[in-house]
Write an enzyme that holds these catalytic residues in place. Structure first.
Site, PDB file in Angstrom:
ATOM      1  N   ALA A  86      23.314   2.733  65.108  1.00  0.00           N
ATOM      2  CA  ALA A  86      22.938   2.918  66.512  1.00  0.00           C
ATOM      3  C   ALA A  86      23.337   1.714  67.350  1.00  0.00           C
ATOM      4  CB  ALA A  86      21.438   3.167  66.620  1.00  0.00           C
ATOM      5  N   CYS A  87      23.281   0.525  66.768  1.00  0.00           N
ATOM      6  CA  CYS A  87      23.596  -0.681  67.532  1.00  0.00           C
ATOM      7  C   CYS A  87      25.095  -0.860  67.733  1.00  0.00           C
ATOM      8  CB  CYS A  87      22.996  -1.920  66.878  1.00  0.00           C
ATOM      9  SG  CYS A  87      23.527  -2.165  65.178  1.00  0.00           S
ATOM     10  N   SER A  88      25.912  -0.057  67.060  1.00  0.00           N
ATOM     11  CA  SER A  88      27.360  -0.168  67.258  1.00  0.00           C
ATOM     12  C   SER A  88      27.952   1.170  67.653  1.00  0.00           C
ATOM     13  CB  SER A  88      28.030  -0.678  65.979  1.00  0.00           C
ATOM     14  OG  SER A  88      27.909   0.273  64.939  1.00  0.00           O
TER      15      SER A  88
END
Length: 110
Positions: free
Chosen positions: A59-61
């Protein structure tokens, strides 16, 4: 959500597609799933062209076409991580949505 997730996995099992749901302690409706021998980013793009949204990577990338650092850091090899996507089944998802998703994944992968 549990019912739709069960339906998704039941129908996916019937396709003969090689896959694995990752993680032992998951929240219902959140599937981190590896489709062996198929590129996860390619699956995302093909589904997107058919107006079906899934996620690739962590999710963070999001938006990246590279393997998830989170998956690599837990020991997943790069090829497997590149074949892994995230599928979320929310309360608004209906039986026909699940049937359409599985049929579309089958068309793309097989």
């Amino acid at each position: 959500i549990n019912e739709m997730e069960s339906l998704f996995l039941k129908l996916l099992n019937q396709t003969g597609i090689k896959y694995k749901v990752n993680g032992d302690n998951r929240l219902p409706g959140f599937l981190n799933i590896t489709f062996f021998d198929f590129d996860g980013h390619g699956l995302l793009l093909n589904l997107d062209m058919r107006n079906i949204a899934i996620s690739f990577g962590s999710a963070c990338s999001s938006g990246s076409a590279k393997a998830s650092n989170a998956l690599l850091s837990i020991g997943m090899d790069k090829n497997t991580a590149n074949s892994t996507v995230r599928i979320t089944i929310g309360s608004f998802i209906k039986k026909n949505d699940i049937i359409n998703l599985v049929n579309t994944i089958k068309e793309i992968i097989i």
